[in-house]
Design a protein around this motif. Structure first.
Motif, mmCIF file in Angstrom:
data_model
loop_
_atom_site.group_PDB
_atom_site.id
_atom_site.type_symbol
_atom_site.label_atom_id
_atom_site.label_comp_id
_atom_site.label_asym_id
_atom_site.label_seq_id
_atom_site.Cartn_x
_atom_site.Cartn_y
_atom_site.Cartn_z
ATOM 1 N N THR A 73 1.292 1.351 8.348
ATOM 2 C CA THR A 73 0.875 0.891 9.670
ATOM 3 C C THR A 73 -0.403 1.612 10.074
ATOM 4 O OG1 THR A 73 3.168 0.431 10.274
ATOM 5 C CG2 THR A 73 1.590 0.655 12.087
ATOM 6 N N LEU A 74 -0.487 2.880 9.747
ATOM 7 C CA LEU A 74 -1.696 3.644 10.039
ATOM 8 C C LEU A 74 -2.871 3.190 9.167
ATOM 9 C CD1 LEU A 74 -0.098 7.185 10.353
ATOM 10 C CD2 LEU A 74 -1.073 5.819 12.220
ATOM 11 N N VAL A 75 -2.580 2.857 7.908
ATOM 12 C CA VAL A 75 -3.628 2.419 6.972
ATOM 13 C C VAL A 75 -3.146 1.160 6.251
ATOM 14 C CG1 VAL A 75 -5.150 3.055 5.074
ATOM 15 C CG2 VAL A 75 -4.319 4.824 6.608
ATOM 16 N N PRO A 76 -3.317 0.014 6.914
ATOM 17 C CA PRO A 76 -2.935 -1.248 6.262
ATOM 18 C C PRO A 76 -3.989 -1.673 5.242
ATOM 19 C CG PRO A 76 -3.845 -1.683 8.430
ATOM 20 C CD PRO A 76 -3.801 -0.185 8.280
ATOM 21 N N ALA A 77 -3.619 -2.576 4.383
ATOM 22 C CA ALA A 77 -4.573 -3.123 3.414
ATOM 23 C C ALA A 77 -5.565 -4.023 4.130
ATOM 24 C CB ALA A 77 -3.835 -3.913 2.344
ATOM 25 N N ASP A 78 -6.741 -4.116 3.566
ATOM 26 C CA ASP A 78 -7.707 -5.112 4.018
ATOM 27 C C ASP A 78 -8.327 -5.736 2.772
ATOM 28 O OD1 ASP A 78 -9.754 -3.375 3.118
ATOM 29 O OD2 ASP A 78 -10.112 -2.590 5.130
ATOM 30 N N SER A 79 -9.379 -6.478 2.928
ATOM 31 C CA SER A 79 -9.948 -7.187 1.781
ATOM 32 C C SER A 79 -10.590 -6.248 0.762
ATOM 33 C CB SER A 79 -10.972 -8.219 2.247
ATOM 34 O OG SER A 79 -12.049 -7.574 2.903
ATOM 35 N N LEU A 80 -10.835 -5.000 1.142
ATOM 36 C CA LEU A 80 -11.494 -4.055 0.236
ATOM 37 C C LEU A 80 -10.620 -2.887 -0.203
ATOM 38 C CD1 LEU A 80 -14.970 -3.850 2.007
ATOM 39 C CD2 LEU A 80 -14.397 -5.136 -0.060
ATOM 40 N N SER B 101 0.411 3.509 1.091
ATOM 41 C CA SER B 101 1.476 3.673 0.091
ATOM 42 C C SER B 101 1.049 3.185 -1.290
ATOM 43 C CB SER B 101 2.762 2.972 0.536
ATOM 44 O OG SER B 101 2.599 1.572 0.552
ATOM 45 N N ALA B 102 0.146 2.212 -1.335
ATOM 46 C CA ALA B 102 -0.336 1.748 -2.635
ATOM 47 C C ALA B 102 -1.082 2.849 -3.381
ATOM 48 C CB ALA B 102 -1.242 0.526 -2.461
ATOM 49 N N LEU B 103 -1.620 3.809 -2.639
ATOM 50 C CA LEU B 103 -2.301 4.951 -3.255
ATOM 51 C C LEU B 103 -1.384 6.166 -3.379
ATOM 52 C CD1 LEU B 103 -5.872 4.800 -1.695
ATOM 53 C CD2 LEU B 103 -5.007 3.769 -3.791
ATOM 54 N N GLY B 104 -0.119 6.009 -3.008
ATOM 55 C CA GLY B 104 0.847 7.102 -3.158
ATOM 56 C C GLY B 104 0.760 8.177 -2.093
ATOM 57 N N VAL B 105 0.060 7.891 -1.015
ATOM 58 C CA VAL B 105 -0.100 8.876 0.060
ATOM 59 C C VAL B 105 1.254 9.307 0.610
ATOM 60 C CG1 VAL B 105 -0.967 9.164 2.419
ATOM 61 C CG2 VAL B 105 -2.425 8.124 0.668
ATOM 62 N N HIS B 106 2.140 8.362 0.814
ATOM 63 C CA HIS B 106 3.458 8.676 1.385
ATOM 64 C C HIS B 106 4.240 9.650 0.510
ATOM 65 C CE1 HIS B 106 4.267 5.572 -1.516
ATOM 66 N NE2 HIS B 106 5.573 5.691 -1.325
ATOM 67 N N GLU B 107 4.151 9.487 -0.803
ATOM 68 C CA GLU B 107 4.896 10.368 -1.711
ATOM 69 C C GLU B 107 4.389 11.808 -1.651
ATOM 70 O OE1 GLU B 107 7.629 9.834 -3.279
ATOM 71 O OE2 GLU B 107 7.736 7.694 -2.870
ATOM 72 N N VAL B 108 3.086 11.972 -1.612
ATOM 73 C CA VAL B 108 2.504 13.317 -1.524
ATOM 74 C C VAL B 108 2.954 13.996 -0.237
ATOM 75 C CG1 VAL B 108 0.336 14.602 -1.288
ATOM 76 C CG2 VAL B 108 0.503 12.739 -2.950
ATOM 77 N N ARG C 183 -14.032 1.927 -1.128
ATOM 78 C CA ARG C 183 -14.665 0.611 -1.291
ATOM 79 C C ARG C 183 -15.078 -0.006 0.035
ATOM 80 N NH1 ARG C 183 -10.382 -2.051 -5.085
ATOM 81 N NH2 ARG C 183 -9.236 -0.254 -4.377
ATOM 82 N N GLY C 184 -14.363 0.289 1.096
ATOM 83 C CA GLY C 184 -14.713 -0.262 2.397
ATOM 84 C C GLY C 184 -15.764 0.544 3.135
ATOM 85 N N LEU C 185 -16.203 1.625 2.542
ATOM 86 C CA LEU C 185 -17.207 2.484 3.163
ATOM 87 C C LEU C 185 -18.549 2.306 2.464
ATOM 88 C CD1 LEU C 185 -15.028 5.729 3.277
ATOM 89 C CD2 LEU C 185 -15.336 4.052 5.098
#
Length: 130
Positions: A16-23, A28-35, A112-114
């Motif tokens: 919710t804090l970092v949703p996916a966008d087109s870029l 969670s796709a980057l494993g942030v939650h697990e760390v 990629r979005g930056l």
């Protein structure tokens, strides 16, 4: 110990804090939650804050924050962020937001979005060294 329900809630909070966008992908796709969950698991006070935050979110999302629609999740995280610092859910969401952003943007896949192809440090902000 962090329960499966708390893991699910925290993962949804991260996304919710970092949703996916087109870029860029979700947190969670980057494993942030697990760390971050690994860090939380090692600190009793952090586990208590996580439990309080998940209980607060789940109670306001018909028992399952992670299953809520994105608009509801955004609304609840916004409401939680407006809680006072001295409330456990309010404190947790502020700490979580800072940690999620730091962990997410430390990963090249998030850039990629930056307009960057590398982190700004140590190559950036050279004027600050003068």
């Amino acid at each position: 110990e962090i329960s499966a329900a708390q893991r699910r809630c925290f993962t949804a909070l991260c996304d919710t804090l970092v949703p996916a966008d087109s870029l860029t992908p979700t947190a969670s796709a980057l494993g942030v939650h697990e760390v971050l969950l690994e860090d939380i698991a090692g600190v009793a006070d952090a586990r208590r804050l996580l439990a309080a935050a998940c209980a607060w979110l789940d109670a306001r999302a018909a028992g399952d924050f992670a299953a809520g629609a994105p608009a509801l999740r955004d609304q609840l995280v916004g409401a939680m962020a407006r809680l006072p610092w001295d409330s456990p859910p309010g404190r947790f969401v502020q700490l979580a937001r800072n940690s999620v952003m730091a962990e997410y943007y430390a990963r090249p896949e998030s850039w990629r979005g930056l307009a960057l192809d590398r982190p700004p440090q140590p190559l950036g902000f050279r004027d600050a060294l003068r």
